[in-house]
Write a protein that holds these residues in place. Structure first.
Motif, PDB file in Angstrom:
ATOM      1  N   GLN A   1       0.809  -1.217   0.000  1.00 37.44           N
ATOM      2  CA  GLN A   1       0.000   0.000   0.000  1.00 37.44           C
ATOM      3  C   GLN A   1       0.842   1.266   0.000  1.00 37.44           C
ATOM      4  N   SER A   2       1.977   1.218   0.714  1.00 33.22           N
ATOM      5  CA  SER A   2       2.733   2.460   0.898  1.00 33.22           C
ATOM      6  C   SER A   2       4.234   2.314   0.680  1.00 33.22           C
TER       7      SER A   2
ATOM      8  N   ARG B   1      -0.341  -4.534  -6.615  1.00 33.56           N
ATOM      9  CA  ARG B   1      -1.471  -3.687  -6.200  1.00 33.56           C
ATOM     10  C   ARG B   1      -2.728  -4.030  -7.002  1.00 33.56           C
TER      11      ARG B   1
ATOM     12  N   GLN C   1      -4.285  -7.226  -5.834  1.00 39.17           N
ATOM     13  CA  GLN C   1      -5.023  -6.991  -4.592  1.00 39.17           C
ATOM     14  C   GLN C   1      -6.357  -6.295  -4.881  1.00 39.17           C
TER      15      GLN C   1
ATOM     16  N   MET D   1     -10.147  -7.586  -3.934  1.00 38.69           N
ATOM     17  CA  MET D   1     -11.103  -6.790  -3.178  1.00 38.69           C
ATOM     18  C   MET D   1     -12.410  -6.596  -3.946  1.00 38.69           C
TER      19      MET D   1
ATOM     20  N   LEU E   1     -16.404  -3.061  -0.676  1.00 37.04           N
ATOM     21  CA  LEU E   1     -15.813  -1.723  -0.699  1.00 37.04           C
ATOM     22  C   LEU E   1     -16.094  -1.038  -2.028  1.00 37.04           C
TER      23      LEU E   1
ATOM     24  N   GLU F   1     -12.641   3.366  -2.500  1.00 36.31           N
ATOM     25  CA  GLU F   1     -12.010   2.817  -1.291  1.00 36.31           C
ATOM     26  C   GLU F   1     -10.953   1.777  -1.653  1.00 36.31           C
ATOM     27  N   ILE F   2     -11.231   0.965  -2.664  1.00 35.91           N
ATOM     28  CA  ILE F   2     -10.260  -0.042  -3.102  1.00 35.91           C
ATOM     29  C   ILE F   2      -9.014   0.631  -3.669  1.00 35.91           C
TER      30      ILE F   2
ATOM     31  N   GLU G   1      -7.807   3.553  -2.842  1.00 41.00           N
ATOM     32  CA  GLU G   1      -7.048   4.071  -1.696  1.00 41.00           C
ATOM     33  C   GLU G   1      -6.297   2.965  -0.976  1.00 41.00           C
ATOM     34  N   GLN G   2      -6.964   1.847  -0.755  1.00 44.89           N
ATOM     35  CA  GLN G   2      -6.356   0.774   0.037  1.00 44.89           C
ATOM     36  C   GLN G   2      -5.263   0.028  -0.719  1.00 44.89           C
ATOM     37  N   THR G   3      -5.225   0.193  -2.019  1.00 47.11           N
ATOM     38  CA  THR G   3      -4.148  -0.436  -2.791  1.00 47.11           C
ATOM     39  C   THR G   3      -3.055   0.571  -3.154  1.00 47.11           C
TER      40      THR G   3
ATOM     41  N   HIS H   1      -4.076   7.062  -4.792  1.00 45.33           N
ATOM     42  CA  HIS H   1      -4.879   8.168  -4.260  1.00 45.33           C
ATOM     43  C   HIS H   1      -5.550   8.975  -5.375  1.00 45.33           C
TER      44      HIS H   1
END
Length: 350
Positions: A263-264, A301, A304, A308, A314, A318-319, A321-323, A326
């Motif tokens: 994610q980050s 990503r 993933q 999701m 979600l 939202e998906i 963002e979570q992967t 932004h």
């Protein structure tokens, strides 16, 4: 103690020991165990308290099949005298710590992972903590130092970024908990290497012998100097198989971290954790996957995101963002390019 040359200081430290142990004494056999089985393997554990993070063992082959050995620091200083038969070897063994060997005088022969190697004056051998090896006891006049380095101290030293990337690759691999590659590096001195490294080794021996307050900090600094010298004034090489094994082990560690922190994760974060240059990660991942670092991270990503879309309720925002995306528009664009349908279409299609 007066700082002498390395040969003199080694022999002085041995001869100054107040106790002389006879063959077969338990303390002596801890330092030297002659081969008793072709198949057995001894595991030598770190012999000191955790507060004493480095020690040295000195072997002085005096000729006529005679060996004198001493270890410092030690709660009870002693010298172990041992007579051996021609052709004698130590029992096959490993350590649970890192060993750095240095040939002060003469030659020294070891069998490491099934390969016989002769080390000459000034040579250095760095053996990882899982490596099976065996020492040949020399009938000739020779002098060998072995430094046992506690694993956490070793890791602190290599994390100082003082060595080349290739050495760090080996050192990092040696410290990975799941690694059983049984690796070593044989360092060969360049023209003036001994003049650089032996004063540092002499100082290190003196600190370990005297073991005064603050010795551990001084020893750590001297180890930093020694590894810097190994990086700049010594030549070394790894076999193709060693390079392949190490590369795969590092790749698995790096990819495991990326997959957990997709994610980050950033290349700066990887540099701080694994202590390689930024370009190394790109080369490593491309060599194993054919993808650049950015392409590899994006594939993780998006996988993933697919999961999701199928397994959660979600929203697509939202998906994204979570992967790690932004920018929703960018997420839509790369997802559609890869799968030939939008995230919404993919959710309905599946």
């Amino acid at each position: 103690m007066k700082i002498l040359n390395l040969d003199e200081i080694c022999r002085q430290l041995i001869s100054s020991a107040p106790r002389q142990l006879e063959p077969g004494h338990p303390l002596g056999t801890r330092l030297l165990s002659v081969e008793y089985s072709k198949s057995a393997k001894e595991i030598k554990t770190y012999p000191l308290l955790s507060s004493q993070r480095i020690f040295f063992l000195c072997w002085d082959f005096c000729g006529r099949n005679q060996l004198r050995a001493a270890m410092y620091p030690a709660p009870d200083r002693f010298c172990y005298r041992f007579a051996f038969e021609s052709g004698a070897k130590t029992q096959r063994h490993t350590h649970d710590y890192i060993e750095l060997g240095y040939v002060v005088k003469g030659n020294f022969r070891q069998n490491i992972s099934g390969k016989d190697i002769v080390f000459h004056e000034g040579d250095v051998c760095l053996i990882d903590k899982n490596c099976i090896h065996q020492d040949y006891l020399s009938c000739q006049d020779s002098l060998v130092l072995f430094f046992g380095i506690e694993n956490n101290m070793f890791e602190e030293v290599i994390n100082e970024h003082i060595t080349t990337e290739k050495i760090i690759t080996f050192l990092q691999t040696a410290l990975m908990k799941q690694n059983y590659l049984q690796q070593y590096i044989h360092f060969h001195p360049a023209a003036n290497a001994r003049k650089e490294i032996e004063p540092c080794l002499s100082l290190l021996l003196t600190e370990l012998y005297e073991n005064k307050t603050g010795a551990s900090y001084i020893c750590r600094g001297l180890l930093l100097r020694i590894f810097k010298i190994l990086s700049t004034d010594y030549d070394f090489s790894l076999t193709r198989e060693q390079q392949k094994n190490i590369s795969w082990s590092v790749f698995e560690e790096v990819c495991s971290y990326i997959q957990t922190h997709y994610q980050s994760v950033t290349t700066r974060e990887l540099m701080e954790r694994f202590h390689f240059q930024r370009d190394y990660f790109n080369r490593l991942i491309r060599s194993k996957t054919g993808m650049t670092y950015s392409e590899y991270l994006q594939s993780i990503r998006l996988e993933q995101a697919k999961r999701m879309l199928i397994e959660t309720d979600l929203t697509i925002s939202e998906i994204a963002e979570q992967t790690g995306y932004h920018n929703k528009g960018y997420f839509y664009r790369i997802f559609t390019k890869k799968y030939n349908m939008t995230p919404g279409e993919y959710r309905k299609f599946i």
